[in-house]
Design an enzyme around this catalytic site. Structure first.
Site, PDB file in Angstrom:
ATOM      1  N   LYS A  54       0.686  -1.144  -0.024  1.00 18.24           N
ATOM      2  CA  LYS A  54      -0.127  -0.159   0.102  1.00 18.24           C
ATOM      3  C   LYS A  54       0.879   1.189  -0.114  1.00 18.24           C
ATOM      4  O   LYS A  54       0.538   2.097  -0.758  1.00 18.24           O
ATOM      5  CB  LYS A  54      -0.716  -0.081   1.171  1.00 18.24           C
ATOM      6  CG  LYS A  54      -2.195  -0.883   1.038  1.00 18.24           C
ATOM      7  CD  LYS A  54      -2.902  -1.061   2.299  1.00 18.24           C
ATOM      8  CE  LYS A  54      -3.866  -2.228   2.211  1.00 18.24           C
ATOM      9  NZ  LYS A  54      -4.417  -2.438   3.636  1.00 18.24           N
ATOM     10  N   GLN A  98      -5.385  -1.420   9.489  1.00 13.68           N
ATOM     11  CA  GLN A  98      -5.168  -2.565   8.859  1.00 13.68           C
ATOM     12  C   GLN A  98      -5.683  -3.746   9.716  1.00 13.68           C
ATOM     13  O   GLN A  98      -5.478  -3.806  10.909  1.00 13.68           O
ATOM     14  CB  GLN A  98      -3.784  -3.017   8.586  1.00 13.68           C
ATOM     15  CG  GLN A  98      -3.369  -4.151   7.926  1.00 13.68           C
ATOM     16  CD  GLN A  98      -3.824  -4.465   6.482  1.00 13.68           C
ATOM     17  OE1 GLN A  98      -3.973  -3.346   5.647  1.00 13.68           O
ATOM     18  NE2 GLN A  98      -4.167  -5.640   6.113  1.00 13.68           N
ATOM     19  N   ASP A 121     -11.528   2.671   3.396  1.00 13.12           N
ATOM     20  CA  ASP A 121     -12.141   1.165   3.368  1.00 13.12           C
ATOM     21  C   ASP A 121     -13.613   1.228   3.069  1.00 13.12           C
ATOM     22  O   ASP A 121     -13.879   0.093   2.783  1.00 13.12           O
ATOM     23  CB  ASP A 121     -11.746   0.388   4.639  1.00 13.12           C
ATOM     24  CG  ASP A 121     -10.481  -0.250   4.443  1.00 13.12           C
ATOM     25  OD1 ASP A 121     -10.224  -0.648   3.336  1.00 13.12           O
ATOM     26  OD2 ASP A 121      -9.574  -0.421   5.499  1.00 13.12           O
TER      27      ASP A 121
END
Ligand code: GUN
Length: 293
Positions: A54, A98, A121
């Site tokens: 990422k 995460q 997200d």
């Protein structure tokens, strides 16, 4: 006959190239590049790999990357305080925590602390609710990536039978919402679904996200169907070596499907590209809102 192989790597590269141009235009207009903050708690090896990728790809498209690594025994309050700081930081347009988080941390409490405008997200209740009711939303990255691949393949999805196997908040549920928005007839199957085989045989679009390696045999696939395999697991072969496989038995499904995503190289590469797209879109929305005040 062998199915068309959907090249997620090439599609992701194309998307990143387009994003890099848009990021550069954003930076010229606003005097700053969009920023993505990633928080990793603990040292889960798979999460370490995701986070590294990422960060690399964020920088590659010209965005700022802010990385926070916290020890596995970080108290929940410390993590929440970090999110509060990032919510207030104007250089940060997207915040990603995460998952999975270490045991003892309340995931819902953590996700809900993220400003929905920075929730790249798409996991907050606000964004899930906006998607469910058809409002403009930040949408989870994997289903967004799948829609991107499907739209490249089919001029329209209207009226198609779509079967989504797996009902998670991260993939299955938002996937079904997006397919419904395209006016597919959508079924969500899960571990208690009766006669999954019969449902598979009717699906023009089959999206499998169960995490169970090779659970869908090729002869369940409707001839000519589009098969999207979200799973990725490492299995041991008879000769002692290991290989990456999806949730669909690829070697048999490729003989019946019209198009299919390989594992790896199908859905996976699209996920991070869509995260970057969400970050740019969060940056655009935030600056537009500010300039209207
Ligand atoms: N862990 C595995 N996939 C994801 C994802 O899409 N987002 C976050 N935050 N964590 C993950």
């Amino acid at each position: 006959m062998s199915a068309f192989l959907i090249d997620g790597k090439a599609a992701a590269r194309q998307l990143r190239e387009r994003l890099a141009q848009d990021v550069s235009a954003f930076a010229k207009r606003h005097g700053r590049a969009p920023g993505l903050a990633v928080i990793l708690v603990g040292t889960d090896p798979a999460s370490e790999v995701y986070v590294r990728n990422k960060v690399l790809q964020t920088e590659e498209v010209g965005m700022h990357s802010f990385e926070y690594r916290l020890p596995a025994d970080t108290p929940e309050e410390r993590l929440l305080a970090q999110i509060d700081t990032l919510n207030r930081d104007d250089r940060v347009d997207g915040i990603l925590v995460q998952l999975p988080l270490p045991a003892g941390i309340d995931v819902t409490r953590v996700i809900e602390r993220i400003d929905p405008a920075k929730d790249v997200d798409g996991f907050t209740i606000a964004n899930a609710g906006r998607l469910a009711t058809g409002l403009d939303a930040l949408v989870p990255c994997t289903p967004t990536g799948v829609m991107f691949l499907l739209r490249n393949l089919h001029p329209t999805l209207v009226g198609m039978n779509a079967l989504v196997i797996g009902a998670s908040n991260i993939v299955g549920k938002p996937m079904a919402r997006l397919l419904l928005q395209e006016r597919c007839t959508v079924t969500i199957a899960h571990s208690k679904t009766v006669d999954l085989e019969a449902r598979c045989r009717q699906a023009d679009i089959l999206v499998v996200a169960t995490g169970v390696p090779q659970m869908i045999p090729g002869d369940w696939v409707k001839p000519g169907a589009t098969v999207i395999d979200v799973g990725i697991s490492r299995i041991k072969q008879e000769n002692g070596t290991t290989k990456l496989v999806g949730d669909v038995h690829f070697e048999s499904a490729v003989e019946r499907a019209g198009a299919i995503t390989p594992v790896p190289g199908g859905v996976g590469p699209m996920t991070i590209a869509c995260l970057l797209a969400n970050t740019l879109s969060a940056a655009q929305r935030r600056t537009e809102v500010q300039s209207h005040l």
